[in-house]
Design an enzyme around this catalytic site. Structure first.
Site, PDB file in Angstrom:
ATOM      1  CD  GLN A  76      13.213   8.586   7.984  1.00 27.39           C
ATOM      2  OE1 GLN A  76      12.269   9.272   8.352  1.00 27.39           O
ATOM      3  NE2 GLN A  76      14.464   8.865   8.302  1.00 27.39           N
ATOM      4  N   GLY A  78       9.617   1.615   7.004  1.00 24.41           N
ATOM      5  CA  GLY A  78       8.876   0.384   6.791  1.00 24.41           C
ATOM      6  C   GLY A  78       7.989   0.425   5.563  1.00 24.41           C
ATOM      7  CB  VAL A  79       6.999  -2.008   3.220  1.00 27.47           C
ATOM      8  CG1 VAL A  79       6.110  -2.111   1.991  1.00 27.47           C
ATOM      9  CG2 VAL A  79       8.449  -1.759   2.832  1.00 27.47           C
ATOM     10  CB  VAL A  80       1.891   0.308   4.736  1.00 30.61           C
ATOM     11  CG1 VAL A  80       0.470  -0.021   5.192  1.00 30.61           C
ATOM     12  CG2 VAL A  80       2.568   1.224   5.745  1.00 30.61           C
ATOM     13  CG  ASP A 118       6.191  12.774  11.668  1.00 30.77           C
ATOM     14  OD1 ASP A 118       6.403  13.859  11.094  1.00 30.77           O
ATOM     15  OD2 ASP A 118       6.326  11.673  11.109  1.00 30.77           O
ATOM     16  CG  LEU A 170      -1.961  -1.115   1.319  1.00 27.23           C
ATOM     17  CD1 LEU A 170      -2.748  -0.996   2.612  1.00 27.23           C
ATOM     18  CD2 LEU A 170      -2.905  -1.069   0.125  1.00 27.23           C
ATOM     19  N   GLY A 171       2.054   1.182   0.523  1.00 29.83           N
ATOM     20  CA  GLY A 171       2.903   2.363   0.570  1.00 29.83           C
ATOM     21  C   GLY A 171       4.196   2.075   1.297  1.00 29.83           C
ATOM     22  CE  LYS A 202       5.576   2.030  10.219  1.00 29.15           C
ATOM     23  NZ  LYS A 202       5.482   3.207  11.103  1.00 29.15           N
TER      24      LYS A 202
END
Length: 928
Positions: free
Chosen positions: A661, A663-665, A776, A657-658, A680
């Site tokens: 910085q 990790g990957v979702v 953030d 999905l995306g 995640k």
């Protein structure tokens, strides 16, 4: 000693029996999985024990690790603060409770074993043969009233071996029938314990059969002895200390006998283990297809009996099998071909033990971690508030001193007038009292004859004391009324502040407070002082004595009423009111100066003590933030992830999905009963990132559920990520429709955007109420559901204020200027919201001009520090612009609290969305 029996292979041949190779492979897989997870749990427990050992080792000598060890020792504040930063009274809370440690150690040390019970010995042996898939034990000659089957244990070995061993595993050197020659099944005479044997140890010994078999490589199998030889409850009692029994109960009759019921009742009375009841097929019978068996809806006599005994529930299916992920329950299998249900049963028994152990260990981690975080807050507050308390104490004492000095200076004229007025109003009363005075310790002749000089002096002194006591009372009342007002105004607060400062010093000596009391004693204790003969009294006495000494006589006078009035009259007339008032105030000032100087000196000493203590506290605070809490958080992450993977298995990764910085979702259809999910995947590159991730996970799991925060469902540590080259943490969370960045690109109506702003403020306010700072807040960390309601996500930089180390984190354009100094608080989230609100009001994702012109992050940071902010766009409402400017103010103290921002936003939304309609270009609802 080795026998010449059949060398059973590691894999049995699949035969027509119910215990074919498929069942054995599944059992091997299940027990192997248990051993793997048990190894991880054992390692986590070892690391936890080492953590607490290191924690105890870091405590200074003489500081008790628990109240039981230390008693009253170390109660002094200087001695009861360990290197952990925790007072001795709370050290027991961050230790590993011995009972919990012992229980957990026992849980991870217990290896599993399959225990076979049954209606008789023949059927127990038959079930053993089914489990191994080979004929190991004879079945046709065992059983009956005279059966004396000893306890049997089957273990793994590279060679077939039969031996006798005592319960403590000492092997007996005895020649067995199995050693004499070739055999296909273990000889019956070796299986039976002969009570007529001269060797009592041989009767109690168990027969240990070692063989090369796949199932035995994963788990031992124990066949219980005859009931007549040893009660089943005793057998279980021996096992539970060292093993986790997976209990099977072999049946071959349609009903339980009275003896069977009694045995099962005894087991249930003393133990809570579930039991797998399996009806073994009769010897020589063919396996009957399940379609010809009793309908599932019918309850067999066995089922009814076991239900009555409390082993089965009437709400379960006929086999008694619970759901896949529920707590282990007893199970009845009456169809011989369904021995495979033993896989499900054993899985649930083993999983229940692992989950219980992981949960208990995680509770220890979380409890101690929460204490560390709370202590970090306390230490941070101590570092902030103690200097302020010292300054407040110095300031208020100085105000008190000056006020009392003003009283002394101001009251001198008042005292003079008051003394004159008192003497005038009380003169006749004083003269009458003096005339009627009865002297003590002086014998006065009734005829008024003269007495000696000694008696005359004593009488004069008593008349003087009468006059002085009346005068002193009036002066005291005047001073007390002034000082009581001061006491009511601020002395109480000053005393409480001093008490809190002195608490962290030696409780037995409160020098500074004593000097403060002396300052006040100079005034509001004047009544006690005057009546007890203070220096003021002595000064008055000397002054009046000089007056009286000027009274001369030729011969000793007679003690008459007239003489007493005359002495009192001359004493009163000779008093100088101005000198008396001046002397009183002078002595009052002298006392004040002395006490004030002593107070200032003791306060400096107190401040020096606190300075050293605060230096140590800051070191401890750093240690908690940098070492203790992160290390424990990682252990907590491991134990919680183990619990999650046991209960819900490892999630399946869907499409990507995306990427971020760190990790990957991925998409994850369902996990742990939640649907749909987002996953995640984070691969921490080093220890620091591991610790940050572990703390993030703890904060997220500790938060109560809130509708404006994305739910975290659980975590799993994937040790095989990337083909085993790295370890990844999989965070499974709620999946939403899209993020705010995508939503603004697609177009959102003004009312929708303002509602999103309200949602974000509500979410940030909730985080702040829990002591957390997000750090953030940005477009991509605000997710929208299908109704375009917002939820805050990605708490990767989220930390409690007390745990923040001042590191520079966040997204550059949303970062407040003070972030670059390393000293900041939760107002950085207000700043970030101001920037976010600019995007929300603009309705687009285009960068502000001031930021777009920056060629690099450093350039951007420098501009922000110099005051660069987004520009005002023509579409902005005046009130919206003022709110943005207030939120991104360069001075954190000037930024509005979110409790003020929220109603302002609500007012803006009500005014803009209810008073007039949207402009065409700004009112496009997203159609996706």
């Amino acid at each position: 000693m080795e026998g010449d029996g059949v060398p059973w292979g590691s894999e049995p041949e699949s035969g027509p029996g119910p215990g074919g190779g498929g069942v054995i492979r599944e059992l091997c897989r299940g027990f192997g999985r248990y051993r793997r997870y048990l190894g991880r749990l054992r390692q986590n427990l070892r690391d936890t024990q080492k953590f607490f050992r290191d924690l105890r080792g870091s405590q200074p000598r003489g500081c008790p690790s628990s109240p039981a060890e230390g008693g009253e020792a170390g109660r002094g504040p200087a001695g009861d603060v360990a290197a952990t930063g925790l007072p001795a009274g709370q050290l027991s809370c961050i230790s590993f409770p011995p009972k919990e440690e012992k229980r957990l150690q026992q849980m991870v040390d217990c290896l599993p074993c399959i225990l076979i019970l049954g209606q008789d010995c023949s059927v127990k042996c038959q079930l053993l043969n089914l489990l191994l898939g080979v004929q190991v034990l004879p079945t046709n000659k065992l059983g009956g009233e005279n059966c004396k089957l000893r306890r049997l244990r089957f273990t793994y070995g590279t060679q077939t071996r039969v031996s006798l061993a005592l319960p403590d595993r000492y092997e007996l050197v005895h020649t067995l029938a199995a050693h004499q020659g070739t055999w296909e099944t273990v000889p019956e005479e070796d299986l039976e314990a002969r009570e007529d044997s001269e060797d009592a140890a041989r009767v109690l010994a168990e027969l240990e059969v070692t063989m090369r078999h796949a199932l035995l490589q994963e788990v031992d199998i124990v066949v219980a002895p005859c009931q007549g030889l040893r009660p089943t409850v005793d057998v279980l009692s021996d096992l539970v200390n060292d093993f986790l029994p997976v209990i099977t109960y072999a049946l071959h009759k349609d009903e339980l006998s009275e003896r069977d019921e009694q045995e099962l009742q005894e087991i249930r009375k003393y133990f809570s283990f579930p039991i797998f009841f399996f009806k073994v097929p009769k010897l020589g019978s063919e396996i009957i297809d399940s379609s010809t068996e009793r309908m599932e809806s019918e309850r067999s006599p066995l089922h009814r009996q076991l239900t009555d005994l409390g082993y089965l529930s009437s709400s379960l299916c006929n086999c008694g099998a619970p759901g896949q992920d529920t707590k282990a329950q007893s199970m009845l299998v009456e169809q011989s071909e369904k021995l495979r249900h033993l896989n499900t049963f054993s899985h649930q028994v083993l999983q229940t033990r692992l989950v219980d152990a992981a949960k208990a260990l995680n509770l220890v981690h979380c409890r101690c971690l929460d204490i560390f975080i709370n202590q970090a807050f306390d230490m941070q507050r101590d570092l902030q508030i103690t200097p302020k308390r010292l300054e407040y104490t110095r300031k208020k004492e100085n105000e008190l001193y000056e006020s009392l000095m003003n009283i002394a200076n101001r009251k001198q004229e008042e005292m003079k007038d008051m003394i004159v007025e008192t003497l005038n109003t009380m003169k006749e009363e004083l003269l009458d009292d003096a005339a009627n005075m009865e002297f003590k310790d002086v014998i006065v002749p009734e005829n008024g004859e003269p007495v000696g000089t000694r008696e005359i002096k004593c009488c004069i002194r008593q008349i003087q004391e009468l006059i002085i006591s009346r005068l002193n009372q009036a002066v005291a009342n005047k001073l007390i009324s002034s000082v009581d007002y001061l006491r009511e105004s601020f002395v109480g607060t000053l005393e409480r502040c001093l008490q809190s400062l002195e608490k962290s010093q030696d409780v037995s000596v409160h020098i500074t407070s004593n000097y403060l009391k002396q300052i006040l004693n100079a005034a509001y204790h004047v009544e006690v002082t005057f009546h007890s003969g203070s220096s003021v009294t002595r000064m008055l006495w000397e002054q009046i004595k000089q007056i009286i000494q000027r009274i001369t006589w030729v011969s000793p006078p007679a003690i008459t009423l007239e003489w007493k009035r005359k002495v009192a009259q001359e004493a009163i007339e000779s008093l100088s009111a101005s000198k008396l008032a001046k002397s009183i105030c002078s002595q009052f000032r002298t006392r004040l100066n002395s006490s004030h100087e002593a107070f200032a000196a003791s306060l400096r000493q107190l401040e020096a003590g606190h300075s050293g203590r605060l230096e140590k506290t800051e070191d401890l605070w750093l240690k908690v933030r940098k070492d203790h809490a992160p290390r424990l958080a990682r252990l907590s992450l491991e134990s919680r992830s183990l619990q999650d993977v046991l209960l819900h298995r490892k999630p399946k990764l869907g499409q990507e999905l995306g990427r971020g910085q760190y990790g990957v979702v991925y998409l994850c259809d369902s996990w742990g009963g939640h649907f749909p999910c987002a996953l995640k995947s984070v691969v921490p590159p080093d220890e620091k990132h591991w610790n940050d991730l572990a703390l993030e996970f703890h904060y997220m799991r500790s938060l109560p559920k809130h509708e404006r925060l994305v739910d975290l469902h659980g975590s799993v540590i994937d040790y095989s990520y990337g083909g085993g080259s790295s370890i990844a943490v999989l965070l499974i969370m709620e999946r939403l429709h899209r993020d705010l960045y995508t939503g603004l690109k697609a177009g959102l109506a003004l009312e929708t955007r303002l509602q999103i702003a309200l949602d974000v403020v509500e979410g940030i306010r909730f985080l702040h109420s829990q002591g957390l700072v997000h750090r953030d807040v940005k477009l991509k960390n605000v997710l929208l559901d299908k109704q375009n309601r917002a939820k805050i996500t990605d708490l990767g930089f989220c930390k409690p204020e007390a745990m923040m180390s001042g590191s520079i984190v966040g997204t550059p354009i949303h970062m407040a200027p003070e972030l670059f100094t390393g000293k900041y608080d939760n107002s950085v989230d207000v700043y970030a919201f101001g920037i976010l609100f600019w995007y929300i009001c603009s309705g687009s994702v285009k960068l502000p001009e001031a930021f777009e012109r920056c060629a690099s992050k450093d350039h951007l940071w420098n501009n922000v520090r110099r005051g660069a902010r987004p520009e005002r766009l023509p579409v902005f409402d005046e009130e919206c612009w003022q709110l943005m400017e207030a939120c991104w103010d360069g001075d954190p103290s000037q930024r509005p609290l979110l409790g003020i921002v929220q109603p302002m936003l609500q007012g803006i939304m009500d005014r803009l969305c209810k008073s007039h309609s949207e402009r065409p270009n700004r009112g496009l609802d997203d159609s996706t």
